[in-house]
Design a protein around this motif. Structure first.
Motif, PDB file in Angstrom:
ATOM      1  N   GLY A   1      -2.193   9.273 -23.961  1.00 47.76           N
ATOM      2  CA  GLY A   1      -1.593   9.330 -22.630  1.00 47.76           C
ATOM      3  C   GLY A   1      -0.834  10.611 -22.390  1.00 47.76           C
TER       4      GLY A   1
ATOM      5  N   ASP B   1       0.711   5.333 -18.061  1.00 50.25           N
ATOM      6  CA  ASP B   1       0.029   5.205 -19.344  1.00 50.25           C
ATOM      7  C   ASP B   1      -0.186   3.730 -19.681  1.00 50.25           C
ATOM      8  N   GLN B   2      -0.845   3.500 -20.799  1.00 50.16           N
ATOM      9  CA  GLN B   2      -1.142   2.133 -21.228  1.00 50.16           C
ATOM     10  C   GLN B   2       0.126   1.294 -21.341  1.00 50.16           C
ATOM     11  N   TYR B   3       1.178   1.890 -21.803  1.00 48.60           N
ATOM     12  CA  TYR B   3       2.481   1.214 -21.840  1.00 48.60           C
ATOM     13  C   TYR B   3       3.562   2.260 -21.631  1.00 48.60           C
TER      14      TYR B   3
END
Length: 384
Positions: free
Chosen positions: A256, A229-231
């Motif tokens: 996400g 995921d993005q973070y």
């Protein structure tokens, strides 16, 4: 799958931590509004929840896992490699039988340190041996363990599951401060829940009145997703200004995920390592708000086990808040986390009519409460 109730839980937790106060809730929970998550609090105080403390209902728990029920619940313990037959509850008091808070309690078996806990505001300290395997000792037989309280060794003839009273002479004072952290699943399925959380948090901040003026409160928040995921995690460290935590939470969005399991183990690790917990505080509470389990690999199981031991050793109570995506296996996992850190289990219910269906918890009788009120009650319980 949208899980509106989980988000509300997160917001309520953060709000309750910020104030640890009593709240007047006048909201009508008969309708199921849609939250825009703008923090205006227009839909706060709606989500309903229940609480079940397995440590306070130990006979019920042992009945579940001993096969007295029609379903084999013990398989969930085997699935997560966490076992509760080796429970040794300890109550630490002073010579006048007053509960001692903040005492370091260590359990040694055959000279090896196997568990560390910290006594809470009522002197309770839960110890566990053979927590990740079936205990070899017959739980009906008396066995002798060595317990150290603040470094002083005490030989205790105990039976697992039976209360043990330890009188403490070397008492270290606890500070009048309380740490409260919110660890929140921020994957796509938690979108509606996070929006409700923002509303609840704002609403509680507006309505609370300080009920424990002799203590100060610090709050923090950590949001997590999953690999790819993005973070993976992002956090805002402890602050004695609740507006700081609120501002961070208001900026979070749910995105996400994709598969069912999420990076729960990483969230627990990072919340321990990256948040500046004060070990001298009167109470430390970690509200874990989630709707999915961790991935199931041996490496991740080892991480979960290590985190549980680490939270217990620092006296941090894990208080899971289960949203609509939680299945039966996940329910039992987070209940085990709560038990082994002397916490309790919170679950969102269908009574508000908000969100998707929630599974029926495998517990005894409980009271349906507004989530905001329930979380504030727990904060007061563990910090009074």
């Amino acid at each position: 799958m949208k899980r509106i109730n989980a988000l509300c839980l997160v917001l309520a937790c953060a709000t309750a931590v910020l104030s640890s106060c009593s709240i007047d809730f006048g909201a009508d929970i008969s309708e199921s509004p849609t939250s825009e998550g703008n923090g205006n609090g227009s839909n706060a105080g709606i989500i309903t929840a229940g609480e079940w403390n397995d440590l306070e209902n130990w006979e019920f728990w042992t009945g579940l896992i001993s096969g007295q029920s029609q379903e084999n619940f013990y398989r969930y313990l085997e699935h997560w490699s966490l076992f509760t037959e080796g429970r040794i509850p300890v109550t630490v008091t002073d010579v006048e039988d007053n509960p001692v808070c903040g005492a370091k309690v260590e359990l040694f078996v055959d000279g090896t340190l196997v568990w560390t806990s910290v006594s809470d505001n009522i002197g309770s300290a839960e110890l566990w041996y053979s927590y990740n395997s079936n205990p070899e000792n017959d739980t009906d037989e008396m066995v002798t363990f060595t317990v150290k309280v603040n470094g002083s060794a005490i030989a205790l003839p105990v039976q697992p599951g039976k209360e043990n009273i330890v009188k403490c002479v070397d008492i270290l004072p606890c500070s009048k401060s309380v740490d409260i952290a919110f660890i929140v699943d921020a994957t796509g399925s938690m979108g509606d829940e996070i929006n409700f959380l923002k509303d609840d948090l704002m609403d509680i901040l507006k309505k609370v009145s300080i009920s424990q003026s002799d203590k100060s409160f610090r709050t923090a928040a950590l949001f997590y997703r999953d690999e790819g995921d993005q973070y993976l995690t992002r956090h805002d460290n402890f602050s004695d200004d609740p507006a700081t935590t609120l501002s961070f939470i208001k900026k979070q969005e749910a995105k996400g995920g994709g598969d069912y399991p999420e990076a729960v183990h990483t969230a627990l690790e990072n919340a321990m390592q990256n948040l500046a917990w004060d070990e001298g505080n009167y109470a430390r509470l970690a509200f874990l708000i989630l709707d999915a389990p961790p991935h199931h690999t041996q490496k991740i199981l080892d991480s979960i086990h290590s985190s549980i031991k680490a939270y217990a050793a620092k006296g941090i109570k894990i208080i899971p808040v289960a949203a609509s995506g939680v299945d039966k296996s996940t329910e039992f996992l987070v209940r085990l986390m709560a038990m082994m850190t002397d916490g309790t289990y919170v679950f969102i219910t269908n009574d508000s009519g908000v969100g998707n269906d929630h599974i029926t918890p495998t517990v005894g009788g409980y009271q349906v409460e507004q989530l905001n009120s329930l979380l504030i009650r727990l904060i007061n319980k563990y910090s009074e």
